[in-house]
Scaffold this motif. Structure first.
Motif, short mmCIF file in Angstrom:
data_model
loop_
_atom_site.label_atom_id
_atom_site.label_comp_id
_atom_site.label_asym_id
_atom_site.label_seq_id
_atom_site.Cartn_x
_atom_site.Cartn_y
_atom_site.Cartn_z
N GLN A 141 3.83 -8.49 20.64
CA GLN A 141 4.83 -9.34 20.00
C GLN A 141 6.09 -8.53 19.69
OE1 GLN A 141 4.36 -12.58 19.65
NE2 GLN A 141 2.23 -12.47 20.39
N PRO A 142 7.24 -9.21 19.59
CA PRO A 142 8.47 -8.52 19.16
C PRO A 142 8.24 -7.85 17.80
CG PRO A 142 9.00 -10.69 20.02
CD PRO A 142 7.50 -10.63 19.94
N ILE A 143 8.97 -6.77 17.57
CA ILE A 143 8.72 -5.94 16.39
C ILE A 143 10.04 -5.48 15.79
CG2 ILE A 143 8.54 -3.86 17.82
CD1 ILE A 143 6.42 -2.81 15.92
N SER A 144 10.06 -5.29 14.49
CA SER A 144 11.27 -4.82 13.83
C SER A 144 11.45 -3.32 14.08
CB SER A 144 11.20 -5.08 12.33
OG SER A 144 10.19 -4.27 11.73
N SER A 145 12.67 -2.86 13.92
CA SER A 145 12.96 -1.45 14.16
C SER A 145 12.22 -0.55 13.16
CB SER A 145 14.46 -1.20 14.10
OG SER A 145 14.98 -1.54 12.82
N ASN A 146 12.12 -0.99 11.90
CA ASN A 146 11.42 -0.19 10.90
C ASN A 146 9.94 -0.05 11.22
OD1 ASN A 146 13.69 0.31 9.36
ND2 ASN A 146 13.38 -1.48 8.04
N GLU A 147 9.33 -1.14 11.63
CA GLU A 147 7.91 -1.09 11.97
C GLU A 147 7.67 -0.24 13.21
OE1 GLU A 147 4.11 -4.11 12.79
OE2 GLU A 147 6.11 -4.92 12.30
N LEU A 148 8.57 -0.35 14.18
CA LEU A 148 8.46 0.46 15.39
C LEU A 148 8.62 1.94 15.05
CD1 LEU A 148 8.17 0.24 18.50
CD2 LEU A 148 10.67 0.24 18.63
N ASP A 149 9.55 2.24 14.17
CA ASP A 149 9.77 3.63 13.73
C ASP A 149 8.51 4.18 13.07
OD1 ASP A 149 11.44 5.94 13.29
OD2 ASP A 149 11.55 5.35 11.20
N ASN A 150 7.88 3.39 12.20
CA ASN A 150 6.65 3.82 11.52
C ASN A 150 5.51 4.04 12.50
OD1 ASN A 150 7.87 3.72 9.00
ND2 ASN A 150 7.29 1.58 8.64
N GLN A 151 5.41 3.18 13.50
CA GLN A 151 4.34 3.33 14.49
C GLN A 151 4.47 4.64 15.26
OE1 GLN A 151 3.86 0.04 17.18
NE2 GLN A 151 3.37 -1.45 15.57
N ILE A 152 5.69 4.96 15.67
CA ILE A 152 5.92 6.18 16.45
C ILE A 152 5.65 7.43 15.61
CG2 ILE A 152 7.65 7.54 17.70
CD1 ILE A 152 8.96 4.88 18.50
N GLU A 153 6.18 7.46 14.39
CA GLU A 153 5.98 8.62 13.52
C GLU A 153 4.51 8.79 13.15
OE1 GLU A 153 8.61 8.12 10.24
OE2 GLU A 153 10.43 8.51 11.41
N CYS B 52 1.83 16.23 14.40
CA CYS B 52 3.25 16.59 14.46
C CYS B 52 4.03 15.60 13.59
CB CYS B 52 3.74 16.54 15.90
SG CYS B 52 5.50 16.85 16.08
N HIS B 53 4.75 16.11 12.61
CA HIS B 53 5.50 15.25 11.70
C HIS B 53 6.99 15.34 12.01
CE1 HIS B 53 1.93 14.69 9.14
NE2 HIS B 53 1.67 15.96 9.42
N ILE B 54 7.56 14.20 12.41
CA ILE B 54 8.96 14.15 12.80
C ILE B 54 9.65 12.98 12.11
CG2 ILE B 54 8.49 15.19 15.05
CD1 ILE B 54 8.90 12.37 16.25
N ASP B 55 10.96 13.01 12.12
CA ASP B 55 11.79 11.89 11.66
C ASP B 55 12.41 11.26 12.89
OD1 ASP B 55 13.31 10.09 10.28
OD2 ASP B 55 14.83 11.55 9.64
N LEU C 288 12.28 16.85 10.68
CA LEU C 288 13.40 17.03 11.59
C LEU C 288 13.30 16.04 12.75
CD1 LEU C 288 13.53 20.92 11.72
CD2 LEU C 288 14.85 19.38 10.28
N ARG C 289 14.43 15.89 13.44
CA ARG C 289 14.50 14.92 14.54
C ARG C 289 13.84 15.43 15.82
NH1 ARG C 289 20.48 14.31 15.64
NH2 ARG C 289 20.48 16.54 15.10
N PHE C 290 13.76 16.75 15.97
CA PHE C 290 13.31 17.33 17.23
C PHE C 290 11.86 16.97 17.54
CE2 PHE C 290 11.42 21.17 19.34
CZ PHE C 290 11.93 20.90 20.60
N ILE C 291 11.62 16.54 18.78
CA ILE C 291 10.27 16.22 19.26
C ILE C 291 9.78 17.41 20.08
CG2 ILE C 291 8.88 14.63 20.65
CD1 ILE C 291 11.09 12.53 20.16
N PRO C 292 8.79 18.17 19.58
CA PRO C 292 8.40 19.44 20.22
C PRO C 292 7.46 19.27 21.41
CG PRO C 292 7.12 19.13 18.23
CD PRO C 292 8.07 17.97 18.31
#
Length: 408
Positions: free
Chosen positions: A358-370, A379-382, A12-16
């Motif tokens: 360094q600049p980063i792609s949105s997909n890589e940034l998304d993977n890093q945060i998750e 905590c597993h989020i989308d 889910l999208r929610f960050i608890p």
């Protein structure tokens, strides 16, 4: 217990976590220099002020749209339209319908910002057909309402130990639980609403409820016209002892009475000529027998009513701890939740842009945060990276060049 509980819960999208906790969690990483830490704090404060400013007019608009429907309001409504000939009788009605539609759309947008997901008709029907966790039969008539909308946030799979066979055995049951549920009901404009409590909202009004920790199979209990019934097992637990005790009453206490009544009936119908003498002892036996029958029937009726009352009390007590807010109060909670969610997403995206050299792609940034949430905070989020980067871009805190993002 619902037997159709899914084996896995979707991300889910929610960050608890609270936005203050997100700020502290990022700073505790130690990846930012002293200057970068000050920059992150400064921009985080800017993000929070921005979204507080964004959601304030939305809150005021929701208050104005809901004012006509708010059953808890302690202020008076006024009508400044003194020109009685400027509008027909139908036009104000159409105006109210349009306002209700706008209210529902604005609420849906707010719930989306607060990371709530809509419970569609199929999911609702599946929940209504599932077996209750309360070991009772709940039923609700959705046709009694003009419009019903349900939203949930946070879906978890839980386990609970339940006993059966009079407590002789226990087993673990898995069930799907909604952490938060928002219920929006618009009542029919006519007076054909059945089975509602005496203090229920007037026809055509709108009711809002916010609940916590609601099992998916017991979503019926959230509606104002929920009917509590008995399962087949409960009916058997009452019916079988009633039949057995009824037989005992007939054979022990009603023997003489039945013989007397049979003789009287036979004499009245002409099946035999012997007259039945109703002396004092016969009348006492007859009265005692009828009294025993009346007492037996009243005992069975009381047993049924008391068992159903216990079910109703269990439902009421459970709802007492699950209800978080009502009507206009729901807006204030949702506004706060939406503001928090938007801030957390933007702050996280900015922190990870700031911590990457360094600049980063949105997909890589998304993977890093998750991955950061999964490994460090279990905590597993989308994470909604595109939405977060769009917020930063609108605030001139991030730029994209050739598909790569960097902070500004």
């Amino acid at each position: 217990m619902p037997s159709n509980a899914p084996a896995s819960i979707p991300l889910l999208r929610f960050i608890p976590f609270r936005k203050k906790d997100i700020l502290d969690m990022c700073l505790a990483e130690g990846k930012l220099s002293q200057e970068q830490q000050q920059q992150f704090k400064l921009q985080s404060d800017r993000i929070q002020k921005h979204f507080h400013h964004v959601f304030h007019p939305i809150q005021e608009q929701l208050k104005d749209l809901y004012a006509l429907h708010d059953p808890d309001a302690d202020t008076r409504l006024i009508n400044l339209n003194t020109d009685q000939h400027s509008q027909t009788e139908q036009q104000p009605h159409m105006g109210i319908e349009q306002e209700d539609k706008t209210l529902a759309e604005l609420l849906a947008s707010l719930l989306n910002s607060a990371n709530y997901e809509i419970i569609d008709r199929d999911s609702l029907q599946q929940a209504l057909e599932s077996e209750s966790m309360f070991k009772i039969r709940l039923s609700v008539d959705l046709e009694a309402f003009e419009e019903v909308l349900l939203y949930s946030r946070g879906i978890t799979e839980r386990e609970e130990t339940v006993s059966y066979c009079f407590g002789l055995f226990k087993k673990q049951l898995k069930f799907v639980n909604y952490d938060r549920v928002v219920l929006y009901i618009r009542f029919k404009p006519s007076d054909d609403i059945n089975d509602l409590p005496p203090d229920s909202p007037r026809p055509g009004s709108i009711m809002l409820k916010l609940f916590q920790n609601v099992p998916q199979a017991d979503i019926e209990m959230l509606f104002p016209n929920t009917q509590v019934g008995m399962r087949l097992m409960d009916k058997l637990l009452i019916g079988i002892p009633a039949i057995v005790s009824g037989g005992i009453v007939l054979t022990t206490k009603l023997g003489a009475t039945l013989v007397l009544l049979g003789s009287l009936l036979g004499y009245w119908l002409g099946t035999h000529d012997q007259e039945v003498q109703l002396d004092k002892s016969a009348l006492i036996a007859l009265g005692a027998g009828l009294g025993a029958v009346a007492g037996y029937l009243w005992k069975q009726f009381s047993s049924y009513k008391n068992r159903k009352l216990r079910f109703t009390q269990a439902l009421t007590q459970n709802l007492y701890f699950k209800l978080l807010d009502n009507n206009a109060g729901v807006f204030y909670r949702l506004i706060n939740d939406a503001e928090e969610s938007e801030c957390k997403e933007a702050m996280l995206a900015y922190y990870f842009l700031l911590s990457n050299e360094q600049p980063i792609s949105s997909n890589e940034l998304d993977n890093q945060i998750e991955q950061w949430f999964a490994e460090k905070w279990q905590c597993h989020i989308d994470f909604e990276i595109e939405d977060a980067l769009k917020k930063l871009s609108n605030l001139s805190l991030a730029t994209e060049i050739d598909g790569l993002w960097s902070y500004t």
